[in-house]
Design an enzyme around this catalytic site. Structure first.
Site, PDB file in Angstrom:
ATOM      1  N   HIS A 160       0.757  -1.151   0.281  1.00  0.00           N
ATOM      2  CA  HIS A 160      -0.067  -0.013   0.079  1.00  0.00           C
ATOM      3  C   HIS A 160       0.734   1.144  -0.216  1.00  0.00           C
ATOM      4  O   HIS A 160       1.548   1.457   1.035  1.00  0.00           O
ATOM      5  CB  HIS A 160      -0.692   0.163   1.361  1.00  0.00           C
ATOM      6  CG  HIS A 160      -2.094  -1.315   1.384  1.00  0.00           C
ATOM      7  ND1 HIS A 160      -2.682  -1.182   2.143  1.00  0.00           N
ATOM      8  CD2 HIS A 160      -2.535  -1.676   0.294  1.00  0.00           C
ATOM      9  CE1 HIS A 160      -3.773  -2.353   1.849  1.00  0.00           C
ATOM     10  NE2 HIS A 160      -3.432  -2.479   0.155  1.00  0.00           N
ATOM     11  N   SER A 161       1.196   2.155  -1.388  1.00  0.00           N
ATOM     12  CA  SER A 161       2.262   2.514  -1.661  1.00  0.00           C
ATOM     13  C   SER A 161       2.050   4.547  -0.596  1.00  0.00           C
ATOM     14  O   SER A 161       3.071   5.234  -0.166  1.00  0.00           O
ATOM     15  CB  SER A 161       1.912   3.648  -2.727  1.00  0.00           C
ATOM     16  OG  SER A 161       0.274   3.870  -3.487  1.00  0.00           O
ATOM     17  N   ARG A 162       0.801   4.268   0.610  1.00  0.00           N
ATOM     18  CA  ARG A 162       0.818   5.719   0.907  1.00  0.00           C
ATOM     19  C   ARG A 162       1.443   5.417   2.253  1.00  0.00           C
ATOM     20  O   ARG A 162       1.468   6.471   3.137  1.00  0.00           O
ATOM     21  CB  ARG A 162      -0.493   6.300   1.195  1.00  0.00           C
ATOM     22  CG  ARG A 162      -1.508   5.001   1.608  1.00  0.00           C
ATOM     23  CD  ARG A 162      -3.196   6.348   1.917  1.00  0.00           C
ATOM     24  NE  ARG A 162      -3.576   5.609   2.312  1.00  0.00           N
ATOM     25  CZ  ARG A 162      -5.029   5.315   2.222  1.00  0.00           C
ATOM     26  NH1 ARG A 162      -5.986   6.254   1.609  1.00  0.00           N
ATOM     27  NH2 ARG A 162      -6.315   4.457   2.621  1.00  0.00           N
ATOM     28  N   GLU A 163       1.782   3.901   3.049  1.00  0.00           N
ATOM     29  CA  GLU A 163       2.429   3.598   4.427  1.00  0.00           C
ATOM     30  C   GLU A 163       3.823   3.454   4.239  1.00  0.00           C
ATOM     31  O   GLU A 163       4.375   3.331   4.222  1.00  0.00           O
ATOM     32  CB  GLU A 163       1.864   2.459   4.968  1.00  0.00           C
ATOM     33  CG  GLU A 163       0.300   2.634   4.687  1.00  0.00           C
ATOM     34  CD  GLU A 163      -0.238   0.322   5.359  1.00  0.00           C
ATOM     35  OE1 GLU A 163       0.346  -0.441   4.367  1.00  0.00           O
ATOM     36  OE2 GLU A 163      -1.581   0.790   4.252  1.00  0.00           O
ATOM     37  N   ARG A 204      -3.218   4.748  -1.941  1.00  0.00           N
ATOM     38  CA  ARG A 204      -2.972   3.573  -1.592  1.00  0.00           C
ATOM     39  C   ARG A 204      -2.893   2.325  -2.834  1.00  0.00           C
ATOM     40  O   ARG A 204      -1.831   1.198  -2.239  1.00  0.00           O
ATOM     41  CB  ARG A 204      -4.217   2.911  -0.493  1.00  0.00           C
ATOM     42  CG  ARG A 204      -4.161   1.889  -0.135  1.00  0.00           C
ATOM     43  CD  ARG A 204      -5.969   1.693   0.812  1.00  0.00           C
ATOM     44  NE  ARG A 204      -5.921   0.762   0.523  1.00  0.00           N
ATOM     45  CZ  ARG A 204      -6.392  -0.011   1.631  1.00  0.00           C
ATOM     46  NH1 ARG A 204      -5.921   0.161   2.804  1.00  0.00           N
ATOM     47  NH2 ARG A 204      -7.404  -1.494   2.122  1.00  0.00           N
ATOM     48  N   ASN A 206      -4.316  -5.827  -1.752  1.00  0.00           N
ATOM     49  CA  ASN A 206      -4.174  -6.894  -0.865  1.00  0.00           C
ATOM     50  C   ASN A 206      -5.322  -7.581  -1.323  1.00  0.00           C
ATOM     51  O   ASN A 206      -6.435  -7.633   0.308  1.00  0.00           O
ATOM     52  CB  ASN A 206      -3.899  -6.279   0.664  1.00  0.00           C
ATOM     53  CG  ASN A 206      -3.688  -7.172   1.726  1.00  0.00           C
ATOM     54  OD1 ASN A 206      -3.021  -8.205   0.849  1.00  0.00           O
ATOM     55  ND2 ASN A 206      -3.737  -6.522   2.759  1.00  0.00           N
ATOM     56  N   ARG A 207      -6.542  -7.160  -1.778  1.00  0.00           N
ATOM     57  CA  ARG A 207      -7.171  -7.885  -1.817  1.00  0.00           C
ATOM     58  C   ARG A 207      -7.213  -8.610  -3.042  1.00  0.00           C
ATOM     59  O   ARG A 207      -8.120  -9.237  -3.823  1.00  0.00           O
ATOM     60  CB  ARG A 207      -8.606  -6.824  -2.188  1.00  0.00           C
ATOM     61  CG  ARG A 207      -8.474  -5.671  -1.155  1.00  0.00           C
ATOM     62  CD  ARG A 207      -9.132  -6.903   0.592  1.00  0.00           C
ATOM     63  NE  ARG A 207      -9.738  -6.238   1.102  1.00  0.00           N
ATOM     64  CZ  ARG A 207      -8.833  -5.508   2.709  1.00  0.00           C
ATOM     65  NH1 ARG A 207      -7.684  -6.495   2.304  1.00  0.00           N
ATOM     66  NH2 ARG A 207      -9.358  -4.766   3.156  1.00  0.00           N
ATOM     67  N   HIS A 266       2.888  -4.402   6.667  1.00  0.00           N
ATOM     68  CA  HIS A 266       1.834  -2.513   5.967  1.00  0.00           C
ATOM     69  C   HIS A 266       2.606  -1.441   7.211  1.00  0.00           C
ATOM     70  O   HIS A 266       2.767  -2.191   8.378  1.00  0.00           O
ATOM     71  CB  HIS A 266       1.023  -3.144   5.780  1.00  0.00           C
ATOM     72  CG  HIS A 266       0.263  -3.880   4.614  1.00  0.00           C
ATOM     73  ND1 HIS A 266      -0.497  -3.437   4.490  1.00  0.00           N
ATOM     74  CD2 HIS A 266       0.080  -5.988   4.564  1.00  0.00           C
ATOM     75  CE1 HIS A 266      -0.779  -4.326   3.150  1.00  0.00           C
ATOM     76  NE2 HIS A 266      -0.444  -5.277   3.598  1.00  0.00           N
ATOM     77  N   SER A 267       1.532  -0.372   7.127  1.00  0.00           N
ATOM     78  CA  SER A 267       1.046   0.056   8.599  1.00  0.00           C
ATOM     79  C   SER A 267      -0.146   0.722   8.376  1.00  0.00           C
ATOM     80  O   SER A 267      -0.469   1.025   7.176  1.00  0.00           O
ATOM     81  CB  SER A 267       2.142   1.231   8.532  1.00  0.00           C
ATOM     82  OG  SER A 267       2.075   2.321   7.517  1.00  0.00           O
ATOM     83  N   TYR A 268      -0.725   1.065   9.139  1.00  0.00           N
ATOM     84  CA  TYR A 268      -0.952   1.213  10.911  1.00  0.00           C
ATOM     85  C   TYR A 268      -1.501   0.870  11.717  1.00  0.00           C
ATOM     86  O   TYR A 268      -2.720   0.557  10.824  1.00  0.00           O
ATOM     87  CB  TYR A 268      -0.473   2.968  10.919  1.00  0.00           C
ATOM     88  CG  TYR A 268      -2.085   3.600  10.245  1.00  0.00           C
ATOM     89  CD1 TYR A 268      -2.506   3.986  11.803  1.00  0.00           C
ATOM     90  CD2 TYR A 268      -2.724   3.743   9.743  1.00  0.00           C
ATOM     91  CE1 TYR A 268      -3.709   4.530  11.757  1.00  0.00           C
ATOM     92  CE2 TYR A 268      -3.402   4.275   9.401  1.00  0.00           C
ATOM     93  CZ  TYR A 268      -4.291   4.839  10.529  1.00  0.00           C
ATOM     94  OH  TYR A 268      -5.779   5.172   9.812  1.00  0.00           O
ATOM     95  N   GLU A 321       1.017  -4.665  10.608  1.00  0.00           N
ATOM     96  CA  GLU A 321       1.185  -3.039  10.720  1.00  0.00           C
ATOM     97  C   GLU A 321       1.493  -2.573  11.910  1.00  0.00           C
ATOM     98  O   GLU A 321       1.315  -2.501  12.502  1.00  0.00           O
ATOM     99  CB  GLU A 321      -0.737  -2.843  10.738  1.00  0.00           C
ATOM    100  CG  GLU A 321      -1.830  -3.539  10.448  1.00  0.00           C
ATOM    101  CD  GLU A 321      -2.466  -2.775   9.150  1.00  0.00           C
ATOM    102  OE1 GLU A 321      -1.969  -2.121   8.969  1.00  0.00           O
ATOM    103  OE2 GLU A 321      -2.578  -3.671   7.824  1.00  0.00           O
TER     104      GLU A 321
END
Lengths: 94, 309
Positions: free
Chosen positions: B69-72, B127, B144-145, B196-198, B270
């Site tokens: 997820h790119s924005r994390e 994301r 991630n789906r 991943h985060s968060y 996460e």
């Protein structure tokens, strides 16, 4: 470039399953253009939602009408994005 | 940066800076690290994986990916720190040395490069991937789906405008397909850790069904030990358990597929949430986040090393 001036991120705490359901209902309201950073799951797990400025009033009214507690996690998202960018530039020049 | 020593680990970096860092790492430690290109993103960017190996053909391996997820951003930054940590600790830290003397480690730091570039240039909140969805003006699929494990089920969306859009079919995203092909071709991956985060969670399968995995007891005991180790550094509190019981039903997720492929030690993290910023974690949190996560990672990697199957 997309800007986020006036966007807020709300941290929403749900007291019970009924409020979780209400939050799921909110998630389906596409016209509000909400971005769920953390989606509704259990009452003990808070939800974070990015709310565009134009939807702020509607969302806060929805939450208050349903007695759902929230606080403002990020007051102005664009400010945070700008700070992050400025920091990267500073570090690069160092 | 002129070297991996002078690289600044305490700030966020662009894709090019991170890809340059990977090349530096390989140049400085060619006997330990190599770079593998496992495919290309939708927009033609290389999908680079670092391979840490002390030799030997097709050894049992540990896979770690960060930032699907790119924005994390703290996730990719943590991946960079891990790479440096592995080369620094090999030969000095007894346990990591023993892992690398027996197993290879694959590390994909930028798992979604198109999305990552997009977060730096156009939309910090992006994301998903950047694929074009036929018949929709909305772009991107939630990678991630998009895995072939309960694909299209509850906890994923069929709406291309949703952040959890599952895509037209399983493995439709080249970023996912590349890993699937790599894992199948390798055939000897024993631990798979997707980061991943968060929200401070350590999760194991399943996400798409309430049926517990046959190895639930063992995975839960590893998670207990990993979270204890993580919390020992700065007191960061984590919850752990299966995806569906700990957060929510999520279909088509990474580690459900890897577990079903026979990779018993499948986990997803996460990372840290400072409680005030969500995934916009300030850069001064990168190193503490990476340090504490490393402790948990070591527990999982040591277990994989000591419990061959």
């Amino acid at each position: 470039t997309e800007v986020f001036v006036g966007h807020q991120v709300l941290r929403i705490s749900m007291a019970n399953e009924a409020q979780v359901e209400k939050m799921r209902e909110l998630e389906t309201m596409d016209h509000l253009q909400l971005d769920f950073w953390a989606s509704p799951s259990h009452p003990e797990r808070p939800v974070d939602v990015r709310v565009p400025f134009t939807s702020l009033q509607a969302v806060k009214v929805f939450l208050e009408q349903n007695n759902i507690q929230y606080f403002i996690l990020i007051k102005d998202l664009q400010r945070l994005v700008d700070d992050e960018k400025a920091q990267m530039v500073r570090q690069r020049s160092r | 940066a002129l070297s991996v020593e002078t690289f600044n680990y305490a700030t966020y970096h662009t894709l090019n800076e991170i890809y340059d860092f990977m090349d530096l790492l390989v140049a400085e430690r060619p006997n330990l690290v190599s770079k593998i290109e496992i495919g290309y993103s939708t927009e033609g960017l290389p999908l680079n994986v670092l391979k840490f190996s002390t030799g030997g053909p097709n050894r049992p391996a540990i896979w770690i990916d960060t930032g699907i997820h790119s924005r994390e951003w703290v996730t990719q930054a943590t991946g960079v720190w891990f790479a440096k940590k592995i080369i620094s600790d090999y030969g000095k830290d007894e346990s990591l040395t023993a892992i690398l003397d027996k197993m290879d480690i694959f590390l994909e730091i930028i798992t979604n490069p198109d999305g990552f570039v997009f977060t730096h240039t156009q939309n910090r909140m992006w994301r998903k991937t950047r694929s074009i969805n036929a018949g929709s003006s909305c772009r991107g699929v939630d990678p991630n789906r998009n895995w072939d494990a309960g694909f299209g089920g509850l906890g994923s969306s069929r709406n291309p405008c949703s952040e959890t859009y599952h895509g037209p079919h399983a493995n439709s995203e080249p970023e996912v397909k590349a890993i699937v092909d790599f894992v199948k071709q390798h055939g000897n991956i024993k631990a798979f850790i997707s980061i991943h985060s968060y929200s401070q969670l350590l999760l194991y399968p399943y996400g798409y069904t309430k049926t517990p995995v046959p190895d639930q007891k063992e995975l839960d005991s590893i998670a207990t030990a990993a979270v204890t180790a993580l919390s020992s550094l700065y007191g960061t509190s984590y919850r752990y358990g299966s995806i569906i019981t700990t957060i929510y039903q999520a279909s088509g997720g990474t580690i459900d597929w890897t577990y079903n492929q026979g990779i018993k030690y499948s986990f997803t993290f996460e990372l840290r949430d400072a409680g005030r910023y969500g995934f916009m974690l300030p850069a001064n949190q990168i190193i503490p986040t990476a340090q504490e996560t490393w402790k948990a990672l070591m527990v999982i990697m040591e277990h994989a090393r000591d419990h061959p199957y």
